[in-house]
Design a protein around this motif. Structure first.
Motif, PDB file in Angstrom:
ATOM      1  N   ARG A  24      21.920  28.557  25.692  1.00 29.54           N
ATOM      2  CA  ARG A  24      22.253  27.157  25.426  1.00 29.54           C
ATOM      3  C   ARG A  24      21.472  26.630  24.236  1.00 29.54           C
ATOM      4  NH1 ARG A  24      22.007  25.804  30.188  1.00 29.54           N
ATOM      5  NH2 ARG A  24      19.832  25.128  30.322  1.00 29.54           N
ATOM      6  N   ARG A  25      20.183  26.930  24.181  1.00 27.81           N
ATOM      7  CA  ARG A  25      19.362  26.461  23.066  1.00 27.81           C
ATOM      8  C   ARG A  25      19.770  27.109  21.756  1.00 27.81           C
ATOM      9  NH1 ARG A  25      13.540  25.572  22.271  1.00 27.81           N
ATOM     10  NH2 ARG A  25      14.499  24.124  20.816  1.00 27.81           N
ATOM     11  N   LEU A  26      20.078  28.391  21.802  1.00 28.42           N
ATOM     12  CA  LEU A  26      20.486  29.083  20.575  1.00 28.42           C
ATOM     13  C   LEU A  26      21.762  28.463  20.008  1.00 28.42           C
ATOM     14  CD1 LEU A  26      19.779  32.822  21.460  1.00 28.42           C
ATOM     15  CD2 LEU A  26      18.635  31.445  19.708  1.00 28.42           C
ATOM     16  N   LYS A  27      22.699  28.145  20.859  1.00 25.07           N
ATOM     17  CA  LYS A  27      23.947  27.538  20.385  1.00 25.07           C
ATOM     18  C   LYS A  27      23.681  26.165  19.772  1.00 25.07           C
ATOM     19  CE  LYS A  27      26.710  30.117  23.725  1.00 25.07           C
ATOM     20  NZ  LYS A  27      27.442  30.081  25.021  1.00 25.07           N
ATOM     21  N   ARG A  53      17.881  29.057  11.468  1.00 25.74           N
ATOM     22  CA  ARG A  53      17.958  30.510  11.376  1.00 25.74           C
ATOM     23  C   ARG A  53      17.526  31.127  12.709  1.00 25.74           C
ATOM     24  NH1 ARG A  53      15.953  29.229   6.346  1.00 25.74           N
ATOM     25  NH2 ARG A  53      13.834  29.751   6.964  1.00 25.74           N
ATOM     26  N   VAL A  54      18.473  31.242  13.603  1.00 29.97           N
ATOM     27  CA  VAL A  54      18.284  31.870  14.909  1.00 29.97           C
ATOM     28  C   VAL A  54      19.462  32.818  15.134  1.00 29.97           C
ATOM     29  CG1 VAL A  54      17.014  29.900  15.872  1.00 29.97           C
ATOM     30  CG2 VAL A  54      19.512  30.017  16.133  1.00 29.97           C
ATOM     31  N   PRO A  55      19.313  33.810  16.002  1.00 33.42           N
ATOM     32  CA  PRO A  55      20.403  34.778  16.195  1.00 33.42           C
ATOM     33  C   PRO A  55      21.616  34.171  16.893  1.00 33.42           C
ATOM     34  CG  PRO A  55      18.595  35.198  17.725  1.00 33.42           C
ATOM     35  CD  PRO A  55      18.102  34.171  16.765  1.00 33.42           C
ATOM     36  N   GLU A  56      22.780  34.673  16.534  1.00 31.18           N
ATOM     37  CA  GLU A  56      24.002  34.275  17.226  1.00 31.18           C
ATOM     38  C   GLU A  56      24.090  34.960  18.583  1.00 31.18           C
ATOM     39  OE1 GLU A  56      27.354  35.148  14.712  1.00 31.18           O
ATOM     40  OE2 GLU A  56      27.435  33.061  14.018  1.00 31.18           O
ATOM     41  N   VAL A  57      24.730  34.284  19.518  1.00 27.72           N
ATOM     42  CA  VAL A  57      25.007  34.867  20.834  1.00 27.72           C
ATOM     43  C   VAL A  57      26.332  35.608  20.734  1.00 27.72           C
ATOM     44  CG1 VAL A  57      25.429  34.397  23.280  1.00 27.72           C
ATOM     45  CG2 VAL A  57      23.756  33.016  22.010  1.00 27.72           C
ATOM     46  N   TRP A  58      26.288  36.926  20.900  1.00 30.78           N
ATOM     47  CA  TRP A  58      27.501  37.733  20.756  1.00 30.78           C
ATOM     48  C   TRP A  58      28.188  38.006  22.089  1.00 30.78           C
ATOM     49  CZ3 TRP A  58      25.420  41.818  16.746  1.00 30.78           C
ATOM     50  CH2 TRP A  58      25.489  41.253  15.463  1.00 30.78           C
ATOM     51  N   TRP A  59      27.442  37.934  23.169  1.00 31.70           N
ATOM     52  CA  TRP A  59      28.041  38.138  24.488  1.00 31.70           C
ATOM     53  C   TRP A  59      27.125  37.514  25.532  1.00 31.70           C
ATOM     54  CZ3 TRP A  59      32.783  40.414  25.379  1.00 31.70           C
ATOM     55  CH2 TRP A  59      33.151  40.573  26.715  1.00 31.70           C
ATOM     56  N   GLN A  60      27.726  36.860  26.514  1.00 33.60           N
ATOM     57  CA  GLN A  60      26.937  36.245  27.582  1.00 33.60           C
ATOM     58  C   GLN A  60      27.687  36.333  28.896  1.00 33.60           C
ATOM     59  OE1 GLN A  60      26.252  32.025  27.176  1.00 33.60           O
ATOM     60  NE2 GLN A  60      24.869  31.928  28.939  1.00 33.60           N
ATOM     61  N   GLU A  61      26.974  36.775  29.904  1.00 29.45           N
ATOM     62  CA  GLU A  61      27.465  36.719  31.282  1.00 29.45           C
ATOM     63  C   GLU A  61      26.234  36.659  32.177  1.00 29.45           C
ATOM     64  OE1 GLU A  61      28.433  41.186  32.603  1.00 29.45           O
ATOM     65  OE2 GLU A  61      29.579  40.563  30.835  1.00 29.45           O
ATOM     66  N   GLN A  62      26.448  36.556  33.478  1.00 29.69           N
ATOM     67  CA  GLN A  62      25.317  36.404  34.387  1.00 29.69           C
ATOM     68  C   GLN A  62      24.331  37.556  34.237  1.00 29.69           C
ATOM     69  OE1 GLN A  62      24.803  33.750  36.381  1.00 29.69           O
ATOM     70  NE2 GLN A  62      22.821  34.586  36.965  1.00 29.69           N
ATOM     71  N   GLY A  63      23.095  37.218  33.881  1.00 34.55           N
ATOM     72  CA  GLY A  63      22.051  38.230  33.754  1.00 34.55           C
ATOM     73  C   GLY A  63      22.124  39.077  32.506  1.00 34.55           C
ATOM     74  N   ARG A  77      13.858  32.692  13.838  1.00 40.63           N
ATOM     75  CA  ARG A  77      13.169  32.442  15.110  1.00 40.63           C
ATOM     76  C   ARG A  77      13.940  33.084  16.251  1.00 40.63           C
ATOM     77  NH1 ARG A  77       9.040  29.351  15.031  1.00 40.63           N
ATOM     78  NH2 ARG A  77       8.538  28.562  12.972  1.00 40.63           N
ATOM     79  N   ILE A  78      13.195  33.715  17.166  1.00 33.00           N
ATOM     80  CA  ILE A  78      13.818  34.360  18.318  1.00 33.00           C
ATOM     81  C   ILE A  78      13.085  33.952  19.594  1.00 33.00           C
ATOM     82  CG2 ILE A  78      14.577  36.345  16.944  1.00 33.00           C
ATOM     83  CD1 ILE A  78      12.248  37.945  18.164  1.00 33.00           C
ATOM     84  N   ASP A  79      13.672  34.304  20.732  1.00 28.99           N
ATOM     85  CA  ASP A  79      13.073  34.134  22.055  1.00 28.99           C
ATOM     86  C   ASP A  79      12.911  32.655  22.417  1.00 28.99           C
ATOM     87  OD1 ASP A  79      11.934  34.432  24.500  1.00 28.99           O
ATOM     88  OD2 ASP A  79      10.396  35.851  23.868  1.00 28.99           O
ATOM     89  N   PHE A  80      13.955  32.114  23.006  1.00 29.39           N
ATOM     90  CA  PHE A  80      13.963  30.701  23.398  1.00 29.39           C
ATOM     91  C   PHE A  80      14.133  30.534  24.899  1.00 29.39           C
ATOM     92  CE2 PHE A  80      14.854  30.576  18.914  1.00 29.39           C
ATOM     93  CZ  PHE A  80      14.233  29.418  18.478  1.00 29.39           C
ATOM     94  N   GLU A  81      13.578  31.459  25.671  1.00 30.78           N
ATOM     95  CA  GLU A  81      13.712  31.374  27.127  1.00 30.78           C
ATOM     96  C   GLU A  81      12.857  30.259  27.726  1.00 30.78           C
ATOM     97  OE1 GLU A  81      13.662  34.923  29.505  1.00 30.78           O
ATOM     98  OE2 GLU A  81      14.103  36.184  27.764  1.00 30.78           O
TER      99      GLU A  81
END
Length: 279
Positions: free
Chosen positions: A91-94, A102-112, A173-177
């Motif tokens: 959610r934050r990356l989007k 400059r953050v990575p795109e989300v290429w695939w997302q599903e539970q876990g 920038r990476i890692d936005f958990e």
């Protein structure tokens, strides 16, 4: 005006590759090349102990929240702190992508499961292995980038030097958990970012003590040259008082321990100490 970041396209065989592997045997983070395209695959699996783990994490978050309220004047609510993980990161990356960061795109997302664009090598390894001139350049660039990020009213939440990468001469920038910035004021969240960057920089393995201290001091000076925000400085000054209060009695007892984390704590406390002497 800063040009928009250039992103790669997801590999066409990504879905087929995900279907071909045994998810239960996959590591939590994997750097993999598919159809000639590097990507980062992150997994989080539910477990039978997840309920107990949540209780323990909530207790830890509550303890940290009470300490933050006592020493820094703000109470980060544990329930919000624990709304972290891959779903929060996606959610934050989007959001940040929409803002042109400059953050990575989300290429695939599903539970876990989260598949992210690869955006370069992390600065921790680069600083450890480069010569003095390159180390200084990378440190200055990291501090300048964080200052610019903060000047836009943004916060990272995991601003350690290992979560900044270099690709084609640009920092990403990476890692936005982590979700801590959602429950702190903007100045304190940004001061925490700066503290994370400094603490991780001075604690890098394979760096002599004097080199780590010099890089940390450089990063601190450059940051406030680029972003002289009095509110961030005030929150960092208050955090410095807490560190000084803790470090003073512990130094005679622990100051000679070889632990990288222990020595890093004392180094960052020393680097921040001049803030208490400045108006």
């Amino acid at each position: 005006m800063t040009p928009p970041p250039v992103h790669h396209n997801a590999p066409p065989g990504l879905r087929a590759w995900l279907d071909s592997v045994d998810a239960e045997r996959e590591p939590s983070v994997r750097d993999v090349t598919i159809d000639g395209v590097r990507c980062i695959i992150k997994r989080r699996r539910p477990s039978l102990a997840s309920g107990v783990s949540y209780v323990l994490r909530y207790a830890r978050a509550l303890f940290l929240g009470l300490g933050c309220k006592l020493f820094l004047g703000e109470f980060p609510r544990p329930g919000i702190l624990l709304r972290n993980g891959l779903e929060h990161e996606a959610r934050r990356l989007k959001q940040l992508l929409q803002a042109g960061c400059r953050v990575p795109e989300v290429w695939w997302q599903e539970q876990g499961l989260l598949v992210l664009e690869f955006v370069g090598e992390d600065l921790a390894d680069l600083i450890r292995n480069e010569d003095t001139t390159s180390r200084l350049w990378l440190t200055r660039a990291a501090a300048t980038d964080l200052a610019a990020f903060h000047a836009r009213g943004l916060w990272h939440g995991g601003a350690q030097i290992r979560n900044i990468t270099l690709q084609d001469g640009e920092l990403w920038r990476i890692d936005f958990e982590e979700n801590i910035g959602s429950t702190l004021s903007r100045p304190l969240a940004q001061a925490y970012d700066l503290f994370q960057m400094l603490a991780s920089l001075v604690s890098l393995r394979k760096l002599p003590d004097d080199v780590g201290r010099a890089l940390g001091k450089l990063a601190l000076d450059v940051y406030f040259e680029c972003n002289p925000d009095p509110e961030v400085k005030a929150r960092l000054r208050r955090l410095t008082r807490v560190l000084s209060f803790i470090a003073t009695p512990l130094r005679p007892l622990l100051g000679r321990l070889p632990s990288r984390d222990v020595q890093g704590f004392f180094r960052v406390a020393d680097i921040l100490q001049p803030l208490l002497l400045k108006p």
